[in-house]
Write a protein that holds these residues in place. Structure first.
Motif, PDB file in Angstrom:
ATOM      1  N   ASP A 246     -49.665 -10.026  53.753  1.00 60.33           N
ATOM      2  CA  ASP A 246     -51.114 -10.733  53.432  1.00 60.33           C
ATOM      3  C   ASP A 246     -51.196 -12.185  53.537  1.00 60.33           C
ATOM      4  OD1 ASP A 246     -51.615  -8.194  54.272  1.00 60.33           O
ATOM      5  OD2 ASP A 246     -52.926  -7.440  52.798  1.00 60.33           O
ATOM      6  N   THR A 247     -50.111 -12.606  52.717  1.00 66.88           N
ATOM      7  CA  THR A 247     -50.682 -14.198  52.225  1.00 66.88           C
ATOM      8  C   THR A 247     -50.310 -14.405  52.795  1.00 66.88           C
ATOM      9  OG1 THR A 247     -50.017 -13.148  49.808  1.00 66.88           O
ATOM     10  CG2 THR A 247     -50.094 -14.862  50.304  1.00 66.88           C
TER      11      THR A 247
ATOM     12  N   LEU B 140     -52.306 -15.088  55.804  1.00 69.56           N
ATOM     13  CA  LEU B 140     -53.831 -15.675  55.722  1.00 69.56           C
ATOM     14  C   LEU B 140     -53.084 -17.433  55.861  1.00 69.56           C
ATOM     15  CD1 LEU B 140     -56.042 -16.095  54.791  1.00 69.56           C
ATOM     16  CD2 LEU B 140     -55.242 -16.037  52.300  1.00 69.56           C
TER      17      LEU B 140
ATOM     18  N   VAL C 187     -54.053 -20.115  58.660  1.00 73.21           N
ATOM     19  CA  VAL C 187     -54.958 -21.929  57.952  1.00 73.21           C
ATOM     20  C   VAL C 187     -54.125 -22.875  58.057  1.00 73.21           C
ATOM     21  CG1 VAL C 187     -55.251 -22.514  55.797  1.00 73.21           C
ATOM     22  CG2 VAL C 187     -55.628 -20.401  55.819  1.00 73.21           C
TER      23      VAL C 187
ATOM     24  N   THR D 253     -54.446 -22.626  62.259  1.00 73.98           N
ATOM     25  CA  THR D 253     -55.492 -23.831  62.931  1.00 73.98           C
ATOM     26  C   THR D 253     -54.961 -25.138  62.540  1.00 73.98           C
ATOM     27  OG1 THR D 253     -56.103 -21.376  61.387  1.00 73.98           O
ATOM     28  CG2 THR D 253     -58.422 -23.373  61.685  1.00 73.98           C
TER      29      THR D 253
ATOM     30  N   PRO E 275     -55.645 -16.971  43.201  1.00 70.34           N
ATOM     31  CA  PRO E 275     -56.450 -17.422  44.597  1.00 70.34           C
ATOM     32  C   PRO E 275     -56.599 -18.954  44.642  1.00 70.34           C
ATOM     33  CG  PRO E 275     -57.843 -16.237  43.382  1.00 70.34           C
ATOM     34  CD  PRO E 275     -57.276 -16.145  42.800  1.00 70.34           C
ATOM     35  N   PHE E 276     -55.988 -19.105  46.262  1.00 67.71           N
ATOM     36  CA  PHE E 276     -56.622 -20.437  46.530  1.00 67.71           C
ATOM     37  C   PHE E 276     -57.545 -20.900  47.388  1.00 67.71           C
ATOM     38  CE2 PHE E 276     -52.692 -19.412  48.502  1.00 67.71           C
ATOM     39  CZ  PHE E 276     -53.143 -19.028  49.553  1.00 67.71           C
ATOM     40  N   GLY E 277     -58.402 -22.091  47.161  1.00 74.77           N
ATOM     41  CA  GLY E 277     -58.931 -22.243  48.338  1.00 74.77           C
ATOM     42  C   GLY E 277     -58.681 -22.207  49.628  1.00 74.77           C
ATOM     43  N   ARG E 278     -59.242 -22.893  50.518  1.00 75.46           N
ATOM     44  CA  ARG E 278     -58.141 -23.097  52.702  1.00 75.46           C
ATOM     45  C   ARG E 278     -58.203 -24.498  51.987  1.00 75.46           C
ATOM     46  NH1 ARG E 278     -60.080 -24.974  56.970  1.00 75.46           N
ATOM     47  NH2 ARG E 278     -62.198 -25.034  56.623  1.00 75.46           N
TER      48      ARG E 278
ATOM     49  N   SER F 178     -55.925 -12.743  49.199  1.00 74.07           N
ATOM     50  CA  SER F 178     -56.950 -12.780  50.867  1.00 74.07           C
ATOM     51  C   SER F 178     -57.553 -12.579  50.809  1.00 74.07           C
ATOM     52  CB  SER F 178     -55.971 -11.115  51.244  1.00 74.07           C
ATOM     53  OG  SER F 178     -54.429 -11.791  51.643  1.00 74.07           O
TER      54      SER F 178
ATOM     55  N   ARG G 210     -59.996 -14.285  49.152  1.00 73.84           N
ATOM     56  CA  ARG G 210     -60.746 -15.401  49.119  1.00 73.84           C
ATOM     57  C   ARG G 210     -60.394 -16.196  50.025  1.00 73.84           C
ATOM     58  NH1 ARG G 210     -60.938 -20.266  44.807  1.00 73.84           N
ATOM     59  NH2 ARG G 210     -61.945 -21.381  45.737  1.00 73.84           N
ATOM     60  N   GLY G 211     -58.720 -15.798  50.814  1.00 71.94           N
ATOM     61  CA  GLY G 211     -58.667 -17.043  52.732  1.00 71.94           C
ATOM     62  C   GLY G 211     -59.295 -16.503  53.157  1.00 71.94           C
ATOM     63  N   TYR G 212     -59.899 -14.987  53.656  1.00 77.29           N
ATOM     64  CA  TYR G 212     -60.654 -14.908  54.694  1.00 77.29           C
ATOM     65  C   TYR G 212     -61.959 -14.542  54.338  1.00 77.29           C
ATOM     66  CZ  TYR G 212     -55.749 -13.175  56.525  1.00 77.29           C
ATOM     67  OH  TYR G 212     -55.109 -12.309  57.221  1.00 77.29           O
TER      68      TYR G 212
ATOM     69  N   GLU H  82     -63.114 -17.668  53.329  1.00 74.17           N
ATOM     70  CA  GLU H  82     -63.233 -18.591  53.638  1.00 74.17           C
ATOM     71  C   GLU H  82     -63.122 -19.164  54.982  1.00 74.17           C
ATOM     72  OE1 GLU H  82     -62.270 -21.057  49.346  1.00 74.17           O
ATOM     73  OE2 GLU H  82     -61.194 -20.883  50.999  1.00 74.17           O
ATOM     74  N   LEU H  83     -62.119 -18.506  55.446  1.00 74.76           N
ATOM     75  CA  LEU H  83     -62.021 -18.591  57.264  1.00 74.76           C
ATOM     76  C   LEU H  83     -62.928 -18.159  58.022  1.00 74.76           C
ATOM     77  CD1 LEU H  83     -58.290 -17.445  57.077  1.00 74.76           C
ATOM     78  CD2 LEU H  83     -58.992 -19.892  57.828  1.00 74.76           C
TER      79      LEU H  83
ATOM     80  N   ASP I 115     -66.499 -20.501  57.511  1.00 77.84           N
ATOM     81  CA  ASP I 115     -66.163 -21.897  58.371  1.00 77.84           C
ATOM     82  C   ASP I 115     -65.979 -21.779  59.883  1.00 77.84           C
ATOM     83  OD1 ASP I 115     -63.399 -21.496  58.212  1.00 77.84           O
ATOM     84  OD2 ASP I 115     -62.953 -22.411  57.208  1.00 77.84           O
TER      85      ASP I 115
ATOM     86  N   THR J 163     -63.787 -19.973  61.975  1.00 77.00           N
ATOM     87  CA  THR J 163     -61.997 -20.366  62.084  1.00 77.00           C
ATOM     88  C   THR J 163     -62.488 -18.977  62.524  1.00 77.00           C
ATOM     89  OG1 THR J 163     -61.188 -21.717  60.153  1.00 77.00           O
ATOM     90  CG2 THR J 163     -59.655 -20.702  61.426  1.00 77.00           C
ATOM     91  N   LEU J 164     -62.632 -17.981  62.566  1.00 77.32           N
ATOM     92  CA  LEU J 164     -62.520 -16.613  62.570  1.00 77.32           C
ATOM     93  C   LEU J 164     -63.955 -16.268  63.776  1.00 77.32           C
ATOM     94  CD1 LEU J 164     -61.146 -14.548  59.682  1.00 77.32           C
ATOM     95  CD2 LEU J 164     -59.949 -15.546  61.831  1.00 77.32           C
TER      96      LEU J 164
END
Lengths: 122, 774
Positions: free
Chosen positions: A12-13, A16, A20, A23, A106-109, B565, B567-569, B571-572, B575, B577-578
């Protein structure tokens, strides 16, 4: 565009991060364990490695060691991408071991993108 | 000896007096006797010489008479003219006219020694006396005299009376030398002869005369009178004179007990042998007839030098003996006076010595009774010094006694106040002292009984008696032993023994304190079991805690991964992106994001809290201001956003020993809270100052919502939120203050919160930290 290798045992990670980065226009490859990662580095010659630490068999630090030990791959920047979020872990990673960057989950985009850009030198 | 000093003194004085008097007396008596003896002996020697002179005078007297009568013409002329008949008549007449009481014999011979005329016996003549040495000598023309012995024949010729007078039958005398005959017929005479010459000077004949000494006491009495002046002592003549013919007394003034002159008795054998046989003088003490005399004897010799008798002089010894006795009695009298005066002197001196000694004794007795009053003796001698020393000792003793008594009282009080059985034992284990409790428990009569008997009911020393090891170590010994009472109930007795030492440090006994520790022992056992249980439990808990920490760490890691996951999705999606999203969706995703953030912080805090105890901490001296500055820097980004003023009022000189990272966390948490609960336009300030010499006081003040008073304590609990709404509004984890408190307390500091006293709202967090970590 730069090629980035994402190494993590968690699909999953990996997905993601891949999403990112792609993109943002980066070319990515993935590996789910140490062996794969080292193979990919040999084949692909990535410009950056995003490396998880806690993985079965070979952990992130061991993989990094192999990368550093190989003359051809020694100069590839490595950004750790890990759930070991304690300040002490981060400090050890950045200043004692000397990786390029240390991003905690968990990191931010944006955080990820900024770090990657900085590591590649854009 | 139960003899008082005064008696001993008197005795000593008497002994000294006795001894000196006896020595002096003995010497005196000895010297006196010696002197008297010597003197008497000398005197008697002289007396004997004087007696001899008088005797010789008598002889000369006889000679004078003979010489004188030879001048009568009726004798001379008739002799010259050979007229024998006229001569006989003339001699007879002259003798009877003139000499019959002065001479016993007067006889004329012719020039051939033939008797012509005898004055007392005119009828006998014609016989020759030429044998006589004296006659022979006279015939040579010389007048001569000497003491001679005349035989009975010779005497008979001169006068029959003379022969009778001379005859003596010996009286048996003890100590006399035995002799064969029992009588004597001869006599001793004083004899003189003188020649008669005719007108032409030719020898015509010889006239001789004699005095018979036997039974004639004239001579001895003359001598006695001359020497001793007839002094008598006790009815006796002091001086006595005797003439012996051979060894028997022929003339004497020594009287027998019957009052007769002691003639016909004989001299002792001793004198006999010395004087008659050896011709010596004899000078000594002798028993004469019936009394002791100091005597002197010397031989009487005839003309030819033969010993024919003894001249004796003696002094009665009794007067001298009596004089000696008198002196002795006088001496004894003086001795007695000496005793008496000695007694008085001894008494006097003794008294002067004894009376201060008596006072000393009284003083000593007073001390023995416990009275300290000193004594009053003022003499400037050794006794006085002794008295002074005594009074010093008295005073010191009094002080010492007072000290002793007070310390004894102290010790007794200590003993009595001990709530255990306490007693002292001597080396035989006999109780010498017991406190009240001991007497109450074991009886008032335990003093003098054996401790093992009293306390343990045993008949001999206990096997585990503390005294044994006490004597070995000399120190305090504590033992615990159990005993069973009659009903078999076990009790535990703790015995503490400590040695009693005498003044030389030798152990003389011990003090024993007995405590019933049965209850304590039981509790102890229970406690030990509890402790073991507790320890096990603690170990288990520690293990659990470790497992928990590991679990928390693992969980937090495991949670972070899925959160990545989410948080990432989100955020996507946010913004775009999805793909496109509705406003409603956007709103929901924002909520998701906010809660992901919150969850992330919570995981961090939980991990911090659980790991805090396990971390190594680095303590060093740092400036407080520096730490606070770092913390404030962390909030750089948020402050402009909320437009909150942060004031730091901390001086540079606040230094303390601490774990700087941990302490920074404290300020991060407090500042975070302060900023979080303070609305836009509010202010946060940090002040720090020295509370006292050893402590720093820090205040973090905000103007935020504040905390209700009843929650002041609760805010430091884990997962405590003042109300649910604040969670939603401020996104707290409920762990920040718990961690903060933990860190402060680890630094041995305190933290508490109060409302802001200066403003209407807001709170103040107070922290007090010690400057030194230890």
């Amino acid at each position: 565009m730069a090629k980035i290798l994402v190494v993590d045992d968690e699909p999953d990670t990996v997905d993601l991060v891949k999403l990112v980065l792609e993109t943002e226009g980066y070319q990515t490859s993935v590996a789910y364990n140490g062996e794969e990662a080292l193979e990919m580095i040999k084949i692909d010659k990535p410009d950056l490695v995003l490396l998880d630490i806690m993985m079965p068999k070979m952990d992130g630090w061991a993989i990094r060691k192999k990368i550093i030990d190989n003359e051809e791959t020694r100069d590839i920047p490595i950004v750790m991408l890990t759930a070991k979020a304690q300040p002490i872990d981060k400090m050890i990673g950045l200043h004692v071991i000397g990786v390029t960057d240390y991003i905690t989950k968990p990191f931010g985009r944006q955080e990820l993108i900024d770090s990657v850009k900085k590591a590649i030198g854009e | 000896m139960e003899t008082s000093i005064s008696k001993r003194f008197a005795f000593a004085f008497l002994v000294i007096t006795f001894t000196s008097f006896f020595i002096a007396g003995g010497m005196g008596v000895y010297l006196f006797n010696n002197m008297v003896q010597t003197t008497i002996q000398n005197e008697i020697g002289h007396d004997l010489d004087a007696a001899d002179v008088i005797f010789q005078t008598q002889l000369t007297n006889t000679e004078e008479i003979v010489k004188y009568s030879s001048g009568y013409s009726r004798i001379r002329d008739n002799l010259i003219n050979n007229d024998s008949a006229a001569l006989r008549q003339g001699l007879f007449d002259i003798y009877n006219e003139r000499f019959n009481d002065t001479i016993d014999i007067l006889t004329v011979t012719d020039k051939h020694g033939v008797v012509i005329a005898r004055a007392r016996n005119p009828a006998v003549f014609g016989d020759s006396v030429i044998d006589n040495s004296l006659i022979q000598q006279a015939l040579t023309g010389e007048t001569i005299s000497s003491t001679e012995i005349m035989t009975r024949g010779g005497l008979l010729k001169e006068s029959e009376l003379l022969a009778v007078q001379a005859y003596m039958e010996f009286t048996p005398t003890p100590k006399a030398k035995p002799r064969p005959d029992t009588n004597s017929t001869s006599g001793m005479v004083l004899m003189a002869a003188t020649p008669i010459f005719d007108y032409e000077g030719n020898l015509a004949g010889v006239l001789y005369g004699a005095n018979l000494i036997n039974r004639d006491f004239a001579i001895v009495d003359i001598i006695k009178d001359a020497l001793f002046k007839n002094v008598e002592y006790d009815g006796r003549d002091v001086g006595t004179v005797t003439i012996f013919q051979e060894d028997f007394r022929i003339s004497t003034n020594v009287f027998t007990d019957s009052g007769e002159r002691a003639i016909t008795t004989r001299v002792s054998q001793e004198v006999n042998e010395a004087v008659l046989e050896r011709g010596e003088s004899w000078n000594s003490r002798a028993f004469v007839v019936n009394a002791w005399y100091v005597t002197a004897y010397k031989p009487i010799r005839n003309f030819d030098g033969d010993i024919i008798g003894i001249m004796y002089v003696g002094i009665l010894e009794q007067p001298y003996i009596d004089a000696g006795y008198k002196i002795l009695w006088a001496y004894l009298g003086f001795l007695f006076l000496g005793f008496v005066s000695s007694m008085f002197i001894a008494r006097y001196f003794t008294k002067s010595i004894i009376s201060p000694i008596k006072k000393l004794i009284e003083g000593t007795e007073a001390i023995a009774k416990g009275e300290f009053k000193g004594i009053d003796v003022i003499t400037h001698d050794e006794i006085g010094e002794l008295a002074n020393a005594f009074n010093d000792m008295d005073a010191k003793l009094q002080n010492t006694m007072a000290d002793l008594i007070s310390s004894r009282n102290e010790i007794e009080a200590i003993f009595e106040s001990i709530s255990d059985v306490a007693s002292a034992q001597d080396m035989d284990m006999k109780i010498t002292f017991a406190n009240r409790l001991a007497k109450d428990m074991y009886g008032d009569d335990i003093i003098g009984q054996f401790c093992y008997n009293v306390y343990e009911g045993k008949s001999e020393v206990c096997d585990d008696c503390p005294a044994t090891s006490l004597l070995e170590t000399g120190g305090v010994v504590r033992t615990i032993h159990s005993k069973y009472d009659n009903e078999g109930v076990q009790s535990h007795i703790e015995t503490t023994g400590s040695p009693l030492k005498d003044e030389q440090g030798n152990i003389s006994g011990m003090v024993m304190i007995r405590r019933d520790v049965t209850e304590q022992k039981t509790l102890e056992n229970e406690l030990r079991v509890s402790y073991v249980n507790l320890e096990t439990a603690y170990e288990e808990l520690k293990q659990l805690d470790k497992m928990k920490s590991e679990l928390v760490a693992n969980i937090s890691h495991e949670i972070r991964t899925p959160l990545t996951s989410i948080r990432g999705y989100t955020e996507l999606m946010l913004d775009g992106t999805l793909g496109q999203t509705t406003n409603q969706q956007l709103k929901g995703m924002k909520v998701v994001l906010r809660n992901v953030d919150r969850l992330t912080r919570m995981i961090s805090n939980v991990l911090d809290l659980s790991k805090f105890d396990q971390q190594e901490r680095v303590v060093k001296e740092v400036g407080l201001k520096e730490i606070i500055k770092h913390a404030v820097d962390d909030f750089e980004n948020e402050i402009p956003y909320k437009s909150i003023g942060i004031t730091v009022d901390v001086s540079d000189n606040l230094i303390l020993e601490c774990d700087a990272d941990a302490l920074e966390q404290v300020f991060i948490n407090l500042l975070g809270n302060a900023i979080k609960f303070t609305d836009k336009g509010g202010s946060v300030s940090i002040q720090a100052y020295y509370e006292d010499e050893h402590h720093i006081h820090i205040e973090v003040i905000d103007t935020g919502v504040g905390i209700p008073e009843d929650k002041f304590e609760l805010v430091f609990d884990r997962f405590y939120q003042i109300d649910a709404s604040s969670t939603r509004k401020y996104g707290g984890t409920g762990l920040g203050l718990a961690i903060t408190k933990k860190i402060v307390e680890w630094h041995k500091g305190t933290i508490w919160v109060r409302n802001n006293p200066n403003g209407s709202s807001g709170s103040v967090f107070h922290i007090i930290l010690p400057r030194k970590h230890n």
